[in-house]
Design a protein around this motif. Sequence first.
Motif, mmCIF file in Angstrom:
data_model
loop_
_atom_site.group_PDB
_atom_site.id
_atom_site.type_symbol
_atom_site.label_atom_id
_atom_site.label_comp_id
_atom_site.label_asym_id
_atom_site.label_seq_id
_atom_site.Cartn_x
_atom_site.Cartn_y
_atom_site.Cartn_z
ATOM 1 N N MET A 95 0.840 -1.196 0.000
ATOM 2 C CA MET A 95 0.000 0.000 0.000
ATOM 3 C C MET A 95 0.872 1.242 0.000
ATOM 4 O O MET A 95 1.713 1.415 0.870
ATOM 5 C CB MET A 95 -0.888 0.000 1.246
ATOM 6 C CG MET A 95 -1.976 1.048 1.183
ATOM 7 S SD MET A 95 -3.122 0.909 2.573
ATOM 8 C CE MET A 95 -2.131 1.435 3.953
ATOM 9 N N ARG A 103 -0.344 0.990 9.603
ATOM 10 C CA ARG A 103 1.037 0.521 9.569
ATOM 11 C C ARG A 103 1.108 -0.986 9.300
ATOM 12 O O ARG A 103 1.919 -1.454 8.525
ATOM 13 C CB ARG A 103 1.706 0.860 10.909
ATOM 14 C CG ARG A 103 2.854 -0.013 11.323
ATOM 15 C CD ARG A 103 4.130 0.303 10.550
ATOM 16 N NE ARG A 103 5.190 -0.600 10.948
ATOM 17 C CZ ARG A 103 5.879 -1.368 10.118
ATOM 18 N NH1 ARG A 103 5.656 -1.316 8.832
ATOM 19 N NH2 ARG A 103 6.815 -2.161 10.564
ATOM 20 N N PHE A 104 0.218 -1.750 9.963
ATOM 21 C CA PHE A 104 0.405 -3.198 9.937
ATOM 22 C C PHE A 104 -0.332 -3.923 8.804
ATOM 23 O O PHE A 104 0.003 -5.060 8.506
ATOM 24 C CB PHE A 104 0.080 -3.816 11.304
ATOM 25 C CG PHE A 104 1.174 -3.559 12.299
ATOM 26 C CD1 PHE A 104 2.377 -4.241 12.208
ATOM 27 C CD2 PHE A 104 1.042 -2.599 13.295
ATOM 28 C CE1 PHE A 104 3.413 -3.993 13.086
ATOM 29 C CE2 PHE A 104 2.073 -2.338 14.188
ATOM 30 C CZ PHE A 104 3.262 -3.045 14.079
ATOM 31 N N PRO A 152 -0.168 -3.394 5.445
ATOM 32 C CA PRO A 152 0.760 -3.810 4.382
ATOM 33 C C PRO A 152 1.782 -4.833 4.878
ATOM 34 O O PRO A 152 2.192 -5.717 4.133
ATOM 35 C CB PRO A 152 1.452 -2.506 3.966
ATOM 36 C CG PRO A 152 1.154 -1.518 5.037
ATOM 37 C CD PRO A 152 -0.106 -1.953 5.707
ATOM 38 N N LEU A 153 2.156 -4.712 6.163
ATOM 39 C CA LEU A 153 3.139 -5.646 6.710
ATOM 40 C C LEU A 153 2.583 -7.064 6.738
ATOM 41 O O LEU A 153 3.246 -8.016 6.303
ATOM 42 C CB LEU A 153 3.522 -5.196 8.128
ATOM 43 C CG LEU A 153 4.610 -6.015 8.788
ATOM 44 C CD1 LEU A 153 5.926 -5.764 8.080
ATOM 45 C CD2 LEU A 153 4.723 -5.647 10.257
#
Lengths: 211, 243
Positions: free
Chosen positions: A1, A145-146, A148-149
């Motif tokens: 993303m 934050r998480f 795409p991770l």
Amino acid sequence: MQSLYRPGNSLVHRVPAGLKLALLAALGVGLFLTGSLPVVAGAVVLVVAVGLLAARLPWSALLVQVRPVLIWLAVLLAFHVLVTDPRTGAVAVLRLLALLVAAAVVTATTRVTALVAVVERLASPLRVVGVRPARIGLVIAMTLRFIPLVADRAARVREAQAARGASRVGLGIVVPLLVQVLRMAATVGEALDARGADDAPARRRLARAAS
Amino acid sequence: MRWGRRPAALEEAPSVERTGIELRDVVHSYGDRTVLTGVSLTLTERRVGVIGANGSGKSTFARLLNGLVLPTEGTVLVDGLDTATRAREVRRRVGFVFQDPDAQIVHPTVAEDLAFGPTNQGVPADEIERRVADVLDRYGLAGHRDHPAHLLSGGQKQLLAIAGVLVMRPERIVFDEPTTLLDLANARRVARVIEELPQDVVVVSHHLELLDGFDRVLVFEDGRVAADGPPAETVPWYTARMG
Ligand SMILES: Nc1ncnc2c1ncn2[C@@H]1O[C@H](COP(=O)(O)OP(=O)(O)O)[C@@H](O)[C@H]1O
Ligand SMILES: [Mg+2]
């Protein structure tokens, strides 16, 4: 993303995030109250002009949120052409287009932190029932934050399974992915502790990392 | 990118009574599984390394130093502050860098993540801005200020994680295997960065060469400190023992 934010210091960038969101909401309400084709078409021209000229954004920044729904706009238009009339269809499509572009302008000129700060401010009355607005903001930021991770890790698990000859990759990735995510969640919790997440004064707002 | 410059701004460490980190008869158990047995020592050196086999208790030891883990028995004192009762002050003094930077970066973009720790500490916004600009510049991340953190390379992520701790201005930093997930070039960069920190550091590592210039190295074995001394003595002892 990809991050949707495009750094800059245009007038639009400098308008407070709360005001931008309020204008976006007002535009949304206004567009749905009117059925006039010239007004709706004018709104599209206006938001595109704001995006390109006032915010000095490239076309790509405006289209980024339009492209994924183009097919639905086409379906909507076709539906109206068949069921009602082309003019109503054009109004419906242009209305959505104006909103999508306006939303793109807001997200491209406003940092996530600033948007989150607005959400925190809106949530601050909930403090009386024990909700900590800063927590809501943190949750939003961490979600962005998480996502795409976790997507990356899922892709890696899929690759690893494919490399070992798994032909059909389906639910098989759920368990290894879940194990990884839970293990990481434990460390994330520690990291939040180590970085003082609990030390935050109850009334803190997210700092503007903006310059 | 510049790695070699000695940090200037961070050297103005606050002058407080620094008596070191003291462990007194520390035992730690997870449930009924005891993983540290009776550790007593005082760390006052600038550079302390921690080595040992997997499962020997290094990470548990590291987490005890800033109160992320509390001793089941015994006491851990940071500059005389008990980690069990003064957690907040202890964490201000002792920063922590984890093995996996992905788990430590909690905001979507680089600058936002850097601002997280000092915001929690109640540092004023303009001061946060100054500190963030300073570390971005120092660690070659200035061009990545508004980039999504997940698009950084592994080495850049670990530097971001370290920078996110530095902006909180701790006096000491504990690193738990900071180079284990990195390729050789990035591991060397991170090692250089650690080497040049003005803070006292405790580094858990399997990269033994990282500990070359250190003042003291602890070797863990089954939850005990099996050897303790300068790296010139302890590292060869450890490698011989590992066969
Ligand atoms: N949160 C935990 N819960 C239960 N057992 C744990 C936990 N963390 C570590 N352990 C166990 O404690 C022992 C020491 O672990 P650790 O301190 O992580 O050692 P090292 O870092 O040297 O590998 C290991 O056997 C490990 O499985
Ligand atoms: Mg470990």
